[in-house]
Design an enzyme around this catalytic site. Sequence first.
Site, short mmCIF file in Angstrom:
data_model
loop_
_atom_site.label_atom_id
_atom_site.label_comp_id
_atom_site.label_asym_id
_atom_site.label_seq_id
_atom_site.Cartn_x
_atom_site.Cartn_y
_atom_site.Cartn_z
N VAL A 23 0.81 -1.21 0.00
CA VAL A 23 0.00 0.00 0.00
C VAL A 23 0.85 1.27 0.00
O VAL A 23 0.49 2.27 -0.62
CB VAL A 23 -0.98 -0.01 1.20
CG1 VAL A 23 -0.23 0.05 2.52
CG2 VAL A 23 -1.98 1.13 1.11
N LEU A 44 10.91 -4.80 -8.69
CA LEU A 44 12.04 -5.71 -8.82
C LEU A 44 11.61 -7.11 -8.40
O LEU A 44 11.11 -7.29 -7.29
CB LEU A 44 13.20 -5.24 -7.94
CG LEU A 44 13.72 -3.83 -8.19
CD1 LEU A 44 14.86 -3.52 -7.23
CD2 LEU A 44 14.17 -3.67 -9.63
N CYS A 112 19.58 -4.83 1.43
CA CYS A 112 18.75 -4.66 0.24
C CYS A 112 18.68 -3.19 -0.16
O CYS A 112 18.81 -2.85 -1.34
CB CYS A 112 17.35 -5.22 0.51
SG CYS A 112 16.26 -5.18 -0.93
N CYS A 213 11.42 -10.88 3.71
CA CYS A 213 10.65 -11.17 2.50
C CYS A 213 10.99 -12.50 1.85
O CYS A 213 10.11 -13.15 1.28
CB CYS A 213 10.81 -10.03 1.49
SG CYS A 213 12.45 -9.87 0.76
#
Length: 399
Positions: A23, A44, A112, A213
């Site tokens: 969101v 990505l 990251c 993730c």
Amino acid sequence: MNTLDFDKQPEETRVVVAMSGGVDSSVVAGLLKQQGYDVLGITLQLYDHGAAVHRAGSCCAGQDIDDARRVCETLGIPHYVLDYEKRFRETVINPFAESYVAGETPIPCVSCNQTVKFADLLATAKELGADALATGHYIRSRPNPSPEHPGRRALYRPADADRDQSYFLFATTQEQIDYLRFPLGGLPKAETRRLAEEMGLVVAKKADSQDICFVPQGKYSDIITKLKPNAALAGEIVHLDGRVLGTHEGILHFTIGQRRGIGIATGEPLYVVFLDARSRRVIVGPKEALETHRVYLRDVNWLGDETLAQAATGDGFACYAKVRSTRAPAPAVLHIDATGTYVDLTVGEAGIAPGQACALYSAPGDNARVFGGGFIERSEREPSAEASLKALLASPVAA
């Protein structure tokens, strides 16, 4: 100046939005589109698309890529998907596993941001002729108020302290900060969701991602043992006083400060005090052995107006430090001397793990400037515990 601090009209300003399928980044794209900017969305693909297709909330794979595509269709902006699986594996997943093998507790989100998002994607945005790369992070950037740094920008904590992501962005370089924009820095999360509903975005009620993730259901040990089988080699559980209390099935199952799940019963509360990766020993002790007022840093990223050496030598640099993402910044002093770069914490902490971050700030409030920070290399315990640990590490290990 437009709302992104460029001296031209929004329609003349191209912005690439890093879209995870959540969101926050979706609302960033929507806001910039409403304001008239030339917006491009890029997602990505960071890890196995096939394995993640049915996992919602994983970020940058499977369903999330499809959600980002649908948001861009709703907004009427172009959407591109770039395959960065190999790069993500090399710069984030492999170092994550190596860090656990070394007895650390890493923060892959920082890696990251350092590499894939704020280096590779930023370079792609420039190749596309974009004036800026915008993300959905909750942090603020503004023009640096110092007259000695014209054209430079500075980072500040966001308005919503509960969503503050500055801890994970301490390693953002000055060059990256100058190019990045964070449109949600002044908004509370509730307002972001309200805007998503108002825009009719499919992700308006989508849950925030909670786990790392690329780690399904938080089972990071499965990934680590697949990449680094030696991380699961058995070893001893040893008390600070030298007593061998039991055995374990790999140091990857432990982190500094852990109490539950150690696998021994002694009748006294014991905590993981140190992970001796070289000898595969889990060293435990009482809670007071975790207490520290000093942490040593490596890979320091300094964002102050003077050099790090100028700021931190001598009496040191008075600031506020955050050694956990969920804590508020607390008073501290940053030092540099022959022993290294370290932070003295006015209020002691317990259970600080190597591999975690220490972020530095100008003040404790929600408008504090971010001065950067570093990765925690080690913490210095109270004298008695520090002496016991050094003696134990110097002692020979039974074959």
